[in-house]
Structures are given as structure tokens and as C-alpha cells.
Write an enzyme that holds these catalytic residues in place. Sequence first.
Site, PDB file in Angstrom:
ATOM      1  N   GLU A 151      31.894 -28.726  30.345  1.00  0.00           N
ATOM      2  CA  GLU A 151      33.097 -29.433  30.435  1.00  0.00           C
ATOM      3  C   GLU A 151      34.217 -28.245  30.606  1.00  0.00           C
ATOM      4  O   GLU A 151      35.446 -28.393  29.728  1.00  0.00           O
ATOM      5  CB  GLU A 151      33.461 -30.359  29.362  1.00  0.00           C
ATOM      6  CG  GLU A 151      32.402 -31.313  29.183  1.00  0.00           C
ATOM      7  CD  GLU A 151      32.636 -32.137  28.013  1.00  0.00           C
ATOM      8  OE1 GLU A 151      33.593 -32.009  27.236  1.00  0.00           O
ATOM      9  OE2 GLU A 151      31.498 -33.022  27.596  1.00  0.00           O
ATOM     10  N   ASN A 222      27.217 -27.886  32.408  1.00  0.00           N
ATOM     11  CA  ASN A 222      27.154 -29.209  32.443  1.00  0.00           C
ATOM     12  C   ASN A 222      28.575 -29.679  32.431  1.00  0.00           C
ATOM     13  O   ASN A 222      29.592 -29.251  31.816  1.00  0.00           O
ATOM     14  CB  ASN A 222      26.659 -29.386  30.861  1.00  0.00           C
ATOM     15  CG  ASN A 222      26.075 -30.598  30.555  1.00  0.00           C
ATOM     16  OD1 ASN A 222      25.641 -31.448  31.294  1.00  0.00           O
ATOM     17  ND2 ASN A 222      26.531 -31.375  29.494  1.00  0.00           N
ATOM     18  N   HIS A 258      28.024 -40.581  31.351  1.00  0.00           N
ATOM     19  CA  HIS A 258      28.526 -41.650  30.487  1.00  0.00           C
ATOM     20  C   HIS A 258      29.243 -42.633  31.252  1.00  0.00           C
ATOM     21  O   HIS A 258      30.545 -42.515  31.874  1.00  0.00           O
ATOM     22  CB  HIS A 258      29.515 -41.031  29.339  1.00  0.00           C
ATOM     23  CG  HIS A 258      28.953 -40.041  28.561  1.00  0.00           C
ATOM     24  ND1 HIS A 258      27.778 -40.271  27.452  1.00  0.00           N
ATOM     25  CD2 HIS A 258      29.059 -38.616  28.407  1.00  0.00           C
ATOM     26  CE1 HIS A 258      27.640 -39.212  26.700  1.00  0.00           C
ATOM     27  NE2 HIS A 258      28.303 -38.286  27.379  1.00  0.00           N
ATOM     28  N   GLU A 287      23.427 -36.812  29.801  1.00  0.00           N
ATOM     29  CA  GLU A 287      24.019 -37.641  28.815  1.00  0.00           C
ATOM     30  C   GLU A 287      23.939 -39.077  29.011  1.00  0.00           C
ATOM     31  O   GLU A 287      24.955 -39.587  28.518  1.00  0.00           O
ATOM     32  CB  GLU A 287      25.273 -36.923  28.350  1.00  0.00           C
ATOM     33  CG  GLU A 287      25.257 -35.462  28.034  1.00  0.00           C
ATOM     34  CD  GLU A 287      26.359 -34.906  27.357  1.00  0.00           C
ATOM     35  OE1 GLU A 287      27.398 -35.713  26.974  1.00  0.00           O
ATOM     36  OE2 GLU A 287      26.583 -33.614  27.400  1.00  0.00           O
ATOM     37  N   ASP A 289      24.605 -42.686  28.995  1.00  0.00           N
ATOM     38  CA  ASP A 289      24.725 -44.229  28.488  1.00  0.00           C
ATOM     39  C   ASP A 289      25.483 -44.891  29.177  1.00  0.00           C
ATOM     40  O   ASP A 289      26.328 -44.651  29.883  1.00  0.00           O
ATOM     41  CB  ASP A 289      25.075 -43.933  27.008  1.00  0.00           C
ATOM     42  CG  ASP A 289      26.292 -42.880  26.590  1.00  0.00           C
ATOM     43  OD1 ASP A 289      27.019 -42.936  27.606  1.00  0.00           O
ATOM     44  OD2 ASP A 289      26.169 -42.347  25.516  1.00  0.00           O
TER      45      ASP A 289
END
Length: 376
Positions: A151, A222, A258, A287, A289
Site C-alpha cells: 500500500e 501488494n 476487499h 486478501e 473478502d
Amino acid sequence: MKWRALALAAAVVCSGFGTGIREQTLREAAAGSGILIGTAVRPLRLSESAYASTLAREFNMVEPEDALKWEVVHPGWESFDFSQADQVVDFAIRHNMKIRGHTLVWHQQNPSWLTRGKYTPSELAEILEKHIKTVVGHYRGKVFAWDVVNEAYDELHPGQLRSTIWRDQPGIEAAASYEPRASSNQVRSELGARSPQQTYSYIERCFHWAHEADPLALLFYNEAEAETVNPKSDAIFAMVRDFRQRGVPIDGVGFQMHITNLHADVASISANIGRFTALGIQVHITEMDVALPLYVNGNPRPEDLRHQADIYRQIAAACLSHPGCTAIQTWGFTDKYSWIGSHSKRTQGAALPFDRNYRAKPAYEALRNALEAGRR
Ligand code: 9MR
């Protein structure tokens, strides 16, 4: 075909019923498709038998959710604590799972000795180099892929680097002893419009340090909210292309995934995966979800669970349609333990493939169907 036949045979044998063929697990389906299926793991939960058995049965890759972040692994200037992450690594080795490392450089979850230390750029560079080399060195030959930097790009100013302790507060760029190889004319003209602080030489130094510590580990950048073609992913794309041209050791990009508001622009996600893998690097979904609104009794609506399943299916299919997209990882696997609940003050949740009682949700079936259909 051979893999699928083997996996099916294993499923029959393991079912315990001479006649019945049980459904494949995610990990069996993923093996048949030649992709890794992973999840983020909290070491303190490994002692819960349903947690451990579901994890070992369904996944062939793990990543410590928080246990490799600075505040856990590097609690004092001179002290490292690998005890939590080692538990995850030991579990993974026992169950024949791959291990992703997350994350060597981030602006969050840093210990106060670091953030309040008022170090000079040179001191900070020394601390960061030592951190990366110690942590990567500890897991050399065990962690196959690292999120080296996480990030680094800003949410509020799309396409620009975030202001952090590593980049400009005070940042390590002013530290002596690093001469990046010159960028190509194309990259120089793209960077020309930006201020010198917008360059990313601090990021590339981290990749070099990680590579020195474990030359065989795959090194990833990432990022959040860079899944689609957008200004943030454009900037990352330019950076990765420049790294590849100049021999900075980067092997892949992680797209976090996400998903909120039950909305995913799958066409754009697929196009984005396509352009990054065309650079000759791997893409991991790192990641995933899909957060759902929770209602009075704390449960999601059935129609939202179906919609969620469809999003899991479509994104897994998008990844599988690109040979360079080599892993799909969810951010936890049971709704019992997910960052979404506390982060949203319990208004959102139910984001993962298993419910709070480890029962498979429609999202699980959808993921498995996509893995079964996506053989390549
Ligand atoms: O899931 C992690 C949660 O337990 C931590 O409290 C949180 C701290 O910010 O970080 C969460 O994981 C983040 C990951 O490391 C990087 N991408 C965003 C994830 C969700 O916030």
C-alpha cells in the site's frame, strides 16, 4: 486431466462410503486447476480444532494475517520475535502448504520505537535493511513469496505515492549509497511531471534487500483498490514496468480484493490482471473478502449471500482465465474471525466462504465450482 482424476479418486477414497463420491475440497479443486488457494491465518486460533482442521483441509497456502508485521515481529530496536509467525509456518509445513509472507514495509502496525524514534534517513535505511534481511533470512527457503511493500500509493491522491516514514517522513531516499540504474526515456518522461519526492527509489531498494536475503523467494508489490484499471493501478503498472526494464527483482503484484457494496467491475479486474501478467510477472489475489451488510440479528440477507457467491465465482474465474494469475487468497476463511466486523463496528461482515460455525456458504460452493471449471 490426470490431476482431476487423482483428486476425484482421493475424494472417493476419503469419503468413507464405498459408493458415494463426496465433493472436492477447495484445495483438491485448486490442485486440479494448477492454482494456489490460500488464506490469512491468526496463529492464536490454530489451537481451535475446527479452525485448524478446516484450514488444513481446504487450503494449500497460508499467510500470517498480522504476525509478520513490524509491531509483532520487531517489537524493540534490537529484538525480533518470530514466535507467532513460526506457529503458522510450522503448521503449513506439517500440512504441506505454501507460505506467503506479509509484509516487510507498510505505514501501519509499526512499533512506537520506530515511529517516534526521530531517526535520520541514513539510520532509517539501516534499520529497514536490517529488518528486511533478518525477517526474510529467518524464513529463507520456507516463505516462497513475500509482500515486500504494501500500500505505498495514496487513496486520496490517486496515482501518487503516500507520505510515510519510509518515503518522506523523513524517508530513506536521502540516505547515501544507493544509485538506482537509470530509467528508460519513456519512464523518465512519465516521471518528469512529478516532483522528485514522487519517485519510488525507496521501494526498489527494499526489493533489492529482500532479494539479497533470499534470492529464490518471489517478491511482490501488494496494493489495495488497484484491482481495476484506475489511476492507482496505472501508476503501479508504470512502476513495475520500469522495475522490470531496469532489473529490479520484482516477481509479482498482489491485488487485495476487499470488495464492498457488493460491487465488482469484473471486466476491468480481468483487463488489469491481463496487462500486469503481460509484463511477465505473476498476479496473486491476496486478501479477498466480500463484506455484506448485517441486519438486526447480526445476519446477512440470503439474497446477499447469493450475490456474494457470484462475485467470488466471477473473480476466481477472471484470475483463472490468465495463466499468470497463480494464487487466490481470502483474508481469513471463517466469518468468526474477520477484520471486517471490528473495522465496521459490526454493521458489516459475513465476508468469507465459511460462516461463524465453519459451515460452507454459497460463496464456498461458488469458489469451488470456479476452481473446478478453471482447469488450465
Ligand atoms: O486483518 C488485519 C487486521 O487484523 C489488522 O488489525 C489490520 C491493521 O490495519 O490489518 C488488517 O490487514 C490488512 C492487511 O495487512 C493489509 N491490507 C488491508 C488489510 C485489512 O485492513
